[in-house]
Design an enzyme around this catalytic site. Structure first.
Site, short mmCIF file in Angstrom:
data_model
loop_
_atom_site.label_atom_id
_atom_site.label_comp_id
_atom_site.label_asym_id
_atom_site.label_seq_id
_atom_site.Cartn_x
_atom_site.Cartn_y
_atom_site.Cartn_z
N LYS A 1 35.26 45.61 40.28
CA LYS A 1 34.30 46.78 39.61
C LYS A 1 34.25 47.58 40.97
O LYS A 1 33.97 47.22 42.02
CB LYS A 1 33.07 46.28 39.29
N GLU B 1 29.17 38.94 29.94
CA GLU B 1 30.23 40.24 30.03
C GLU B 1 31.13 40.28 28.74
O GLU B 1 31.39 39.28 28.54
CB GLU B 1 31.03 40.15 31.40
N GLU C 1 33.09 36.12 29.87
CA GLU C 1 32.48 35.22 30.72
C GLU C 1 30.94 35.26 30.96
O GLU C 1 30.29 36.36 30.70
CB GLU C 1 32.99 35.04 32.04
N ASN D 1 28.38 34.88 33.84
CA ASN D 1 27.90 34.46 35.45
C ASN D 1 26.53 34.19 35.54
O ASN D 1 25.48 34.96 35.26
CB ASN D 1 28.30 35.80 36.14
N ARG E 1 24.48 33.76 37.74
CA ARG E 1 23.90 34.20 39.16
C ARG E 1 23.59 35.79 38.90
O ARG E 1 23.79 36.46 38.07
CB ARG E 1 24.78 34.16 40.16
N VAL F 1 26.50 41.87 41.52
CA VAL F 1 26.45 42.86 42.37
C VAL F 1 25.84 44.11 41.94
O VAL F 1 25.13 44.83 42.48
CB VAL F 1 27.92 43.18 42.98
N ARG G 1 30.32 51.01 44.50
CA ARG G 1 30.62 50.03 45.60
C ARG G 1 31.49 50.92 46.81
O ARG G 1 32.51 51.29 46.60
CB ARG G 1 31.48 48.97 44.93
#
Length: 222
Positions: A14, A52, A65, A67, A69, A72, A115
């Site tokens: 990303k 996602e 998937e 994630n 956690r 970002v 990013r």
């Protein structure tokens, strides 16, 4: 569950995230929310997670998937909801009860995150380690910068190339885009190369303004 964002990627990594996703209506958001909650409940998972999905041209979505956690791109969710996701993650891990209901989550405005990686867009995004000798971060209303670097910091070639996240939050998408353009234009990190110019190209692209984006946007347009 916090409705998240849509992204622009390069090689499945990303580069730009946005919340709320400008191509989703409320009905489709509710369907995504229900699907994500079902997955998390079936897994009996507790704490921060991101589910996602891919969205096709017919607005059909497909699970990719989960994630388990913090992600970002969590700042875009924090900006539009006003909630500190890191704080909630820590409190839940410490055994505290989540006393926040979905109906309590109020979305406000539009957030965009770019990013900032130590990579050279003009050289096929090759890594660009080195010591930063000039560093001028952007600021102003609606601008947030999450980073650990400073003037004199040496970017190592041994770690991930991301050195910062530039986030803006404004009332409308047009205002958010304008603010991000201004912030990227003011952001100086030298002499190493960064993805700041590439992010500016994306944000400034007419197709981005029109929401005509997909997972191959960078490869096709830059």
């Amino acid at each position: 569950f916090y409705e998240r964002d849509c992204t622009i990627q390069r090689r499945h990594q990303k580069m730009v995230e946005e919340s709320p996703c400008p191509v989703l209506n409320e009905r489709k958001r509710e369907q995504l929310c229900e699907a994500a909650l079902k997955i998390i409940k079936e897994a009996e998972y507790v704490n921060a997670a991101t589910v996602e999905f891919l969205l096709d041209k017919d607005k059909k979505f497909y699970f990719i998937e989960a994630n388990t956690r913090i992600q970002v791109e969590h700042p875009v969710t924090e900006m539009v909801t006003g909630e500190d996701l890191i704080k909630w993650q820590i409190r839940i891990a410490a055994g505290e009860k989540l006393d926040l209901k979905q109906r309590d989550i109020k979305h406000s405005g539009v957030a965009i995150e770019c990013r900032i990686n130590a990579e050279d867009p003009a050289n096929n995004f090759a890594p660009s380690p080195g010591t930063i000798t000039r560093y001028i971060p952007p600021g102003g209303p609606g601008v947030r910068l999450d980073t650990h670097v400073y003037q004199g910091w040496t970017v190592s070639s041994s770690y991930d190339s991301m050195i910062g996240k530039l986030i803006v939050h404004r009332k409308t998408r047009e205002q958010a885009i304008a603010t991000m353009k201004r912030a990227l234009s003011e952001f100086i990190i030298e002499p190493i190369k960064t993805t700041i110019p590439a992010c500016l190209d994306i944000i400034s692209h007419s197709l981005f303004a029109k929401n005509k984006i997909d997972t191959h946007f960078v490869e096709r347009n830059l």
